[in-house]
Motif scaffolding. Structure first.
Motif, PDB file in Angstrom:
ATOM      1  N   PHE A 171      46.939  47.523  37.625  1.00  0.00           N
ATOM      2  CA  PHE A 171      46.178  46.322  37.960  1.00  0.00           C
ATOM      3  C   PHE A 171      46.843  45.504  39.062  1.00  0.00           C
ATOM      4  N   SER A 172      48.130  45.232  38.953  1.00  0.00           N
ATOM      5  CA  SER A 172      48.798  44.354  39.913  1.00  0.00           C
ATOM      6  C   SER A 172      48.764  44.931  41.324  1.00  0.00           C
ATOM      7  N   HIS A 173      49.012  46.222  41.428  1.00  0.00           N
ATOM      8  CA  HIS A 173      48.948  46.888  42.736  1.00  0.00           C
ATOM      9  C   HIS A 173      47.535  46.815  43.306  1.00  0.00           C
ATOM     10  N   ASN A 174      46.557  47.092  42.445  1.00  0.00           N
ATOM     11  CA  ASN A 174      45.161  47.059  42.885  1.00  0.00           C
ATOM     12  C   ASN A 174      44.733  45.645  43.273  1.00  0.00           C
ATOM     13  N   ALA A 175      45.277  44.638  42.569  1.00  0.00           N
ATOM     14  CA  ALA A 175      44.938  43.245  42.885  1.00  0.00           C
ATOM     15  C   ALA A 175      45.402  42.894  44.292  1.00  0.00           C
ATOM     16  N   ALA A 176      46.608  43.308  44.658  1.00  0.00           N
ATOM     17  CA  ALA A 176      47.131  43.032  46.000  1.00  0.00           C
ATOM     18  C   ALA A 176      46.250  43.677  47.066  1.00  0.00           C
ATOM     19  N   GLN A 177      45.825  44.904  46.804  1.00  0.00           N
ATOM     20  CA  GLN A 177      44.970  45.596  47.766  1.00  0.00           C
ATOM     21  C   GLN A 177      43.593  44.942  47.853  1.00  0.00           C
ATOM     22  N   PHE A 178      43.070  44.502  46.715  1.00  0.00           N
ATOM     23  CA  PHE A 178      41.748  43.861  46.693  1.00  0.00           C
ATOM     24  C   PHE A 178      41.778  42.561  47.487  1.00  0.00           C
ATOM     25  N   ILE A 179      42.822  41.765  47.313  1.00  0.00           N
ATOM     26  CA  ILE A 179      42.934  40.498  48.041  1.00  0.00           C
ATOM     27  C   ILE A 179      42.959  40.761  49.543  1.00  0.00           C
ATOM     28  N   GLU A 180      43.703  41.767  49.933  1.00  0.00           N
ATOM     29  CA  GLU A 180      43.797  42.097  51.356  1.00  0.00           C
ATOM     30  C   GLU A 180      42.437  42.495  51.918  1.00  0.00           C
ATOM     31  N   LYS A 181      41.668  43.238  51.152  1.00  0.00           N
ATOM     32  CA  LYS A 181      40.401  43.783  51.648  1.00  0.00           C
ATOM     33  C   LYS A 181      39.261  42.775  51.565  1.00  0.00           C
ATOM     34  N   TYR A 182      39.260  41.953  50.495  1.00  0.00           N
ATOM     35  CA  TYR A 182      38.105  41.090  50.243  1.00  0.00           C
ATOM     36  C   TYR A 182      38.428  39.601  50.318  1.00  0.00           C
ATOM     37  N   ARG A 183      39.497  39.243  50.991  1.00  0.00           N
ATOM     38  CA  ARG A 183      39.924  37.843  51.062  1.00  0.00           C
ATOM     39  C   ARG A 183      38.771  36.907  51.432  1.00  0.00           C
ATOM     40  N   GLY A 184      37.933  37.311  52.340  1.00  0.00           N
ATOM     41  CA  GLY A 184      36.870  36.445  52.822  1.00  0.00           C
ATOM     42  C   GLY A 184      35.758  36.171  51.833  1.00  0.00           C
ATOM     43  N   VAL A 185      35.618  36.999  50.791  1.00  0.00           N
ATOM     44  CA  VAL A 185      34.526  36.808  49.828  1.00  0.00           C
ATOM     45  C   VAL A 185      35.024  36.310  48.478  1.00  0.00           C
ATOM     46  N   ILE A 186      36.322  36.148  48.321  1.00  0.00           N
ATOM     47  CA  ILE A 186      36.874  35.625  47.061  1.00  0.00           C
ATOM     48  C   ILE A 186      36.659  34.123  47.022  1.00  0.00           C
ATOM     49  N   ARG A 187      35.774  33.671  46.157  1.00  0.00           N
ATOM     50  CA  ARG A 187      35.474  32.239  46.045  1.00  0.00           C
ATOM     51  C   ARG A 187      35.972  31.647  44.733  1.00  0.00           C
ATOM     52  N   HIS A 188      36.002  32.434  43.688  1.00  0.00           N
ATOM     53  CA  HIS A 188      36.449  31.936  42.392  1.00  0.00           C
ATOM     54  C   HIS A 188      37.829  32.517  42.045  1.00  0.00           C
ATOM     55  N   HIS A 189      38.641  32.593  43.072  1.00  0.00           N
ATOM     56  CA  HIS A 189      40.067  32.845  42.925  1.00  0.00           C
ATOM     57  C   HIS A 189      40.364  34.103  42.105  1.00  0.00           C
TER      58      HIS A 189
END
Length: 312
Positions: A171-189
């Motif tokens: 999970f933690s590794h995937n979370a870092a990758q997700f933030i990098e890829k989808y930073r612009g659409v993350i609205r609810h943190h």
């Protein structure tokens, strides 16, 4: 032993105490380890937790504030960057802790949490149990975050985490990758991140475990298929969540549980605001609303507290 996790900054310490006192009050026979994820607590804050809740064991985990501040935040956000600390739980908490119940500090516990704690997540390799969010988030969020809309979307303010399954799924590794890829659409943190990464591995649970603010409207924001569950939850709530920016320690909160929250704060000896903010401004606003013929969007709820359990 029940493992509880909270995430806070120093400004939320008083409200964390109220939540923990209410947890103790209605779960007096249980023992708790409280995992406090934070960004700026000092030794005085930590000593205060230990002295105010002597029957609880505390573990403190401080995360570099600069790391947290680098995560997506928006100008109109009313939440603290500390909300992101949830995504660090699988790595921060000891590997011996395989399950943890996360509780937001703007909640009030009004009953036993044992049934929630004993929810089985292992059988189907589930990572999380949480309450499904309102429409249109149930459809719009999956589309925005690029996962199957049939998996819907949950509120992470009260959630049972299967840390072992999360670690097994990186999970933690995937979370870092997700933030990098989808930073612009993350609205609810972190809530967006968790929903995307646990989609298909989620159990939706009753509203009574996370009675969200918008469930209490006269016209509740909830899917029609969940109305029976909501009716049951309103008669037997266990965890009330003040989930919007109008918190009970502010004058503009009309949540029907506001007065109970303030009564509990006084009972526990926790100061949450000035008399001017809590009472005078609140009354003045009510008078203004009456003059303007504005009506509350909340339903009237006759609040009957559960009896405190003495035996199990």
């Amino acid at each position: 032993m029940i493992d509880i996790a909270i995430n806070i900054d120093s400004k939320f310490v008083p409200f964390a105490h109220i939540m923990l006192y209410s947890l103790e009050e209605y779960n007096a026979e249980d023992t708790f380890t409280i995992h406090v994820l934070n960004i700026d607590l000092n030794d005085g804050h930590k000593d205060d937790f230990i002295s105010k809740h002597p029957k609880m064991a505390f573990n403190f985990y401080q995360v570099d504030n600069n790391i947290v501040k680098s995560l997506p935040m928006w100008r109109k956000d009313y939440v603290s960057p500390a909300t992101y600390l949830r995504i660090f739980m699988p790595e921060l908490l000891p590997s011996s802790v395989n399950k943890v119940l996360f509780l937001d500090c703007d909640t009030l516990i009004l009953g036993s949490i044992n049934d929630l704690w004993n929810t089985d997540l292992d059988t189907d390799n589930l990572m999380i149990a949480a309450v499904e969010d309102r429409p249109p988030y149930d459809r719009e969020k999956p589309k925005a975050l690029n996962y199957d809309v049939t998996y819907s979307y949950y509120n992470a303010g009260v959630a049972l985490f299967n840390l072992k399954a999360m670690r097994d799924n990186n999970f933690s590794h995937n979370a870092a990758q997700f933030i990098e890829k989808y930073r612009g659409v993350i609205r609810h943190h972190d809530q967006d991140i968790m929903n995307a990464l646990t989609a298909g591995h989620t159990m939706f649970i009753s509203c009574r475990w996370n009675l969200l603010d918008f469930f209490l409207f006269k016209k509740p924001d909830i899917q029609s298929r969940r109305m029976d569950d909501l009716r049951d939850a309103l008669h037997n709530p266990v965890i009330v969540h003040f989930s919007n920016k109008r918190k009970p320690w502010r004058h503009n909160c009309d949540n029907p549980y506001r007065n109970l929250y303030l009564q509990k704060a006084a009972q526990y000896g926790i100061v949450v605001g000035s008399s001017w903010e809590l009472h005078t401004k609140y009354i003045l606003r009510k008078i203004l609303y009456a003059i303007l013929l504005k009506r509350s969007k909340y339903r009237n709820i006759k609040i009957q507290l559960l009896e405190k359990p003495t035996t199990r």
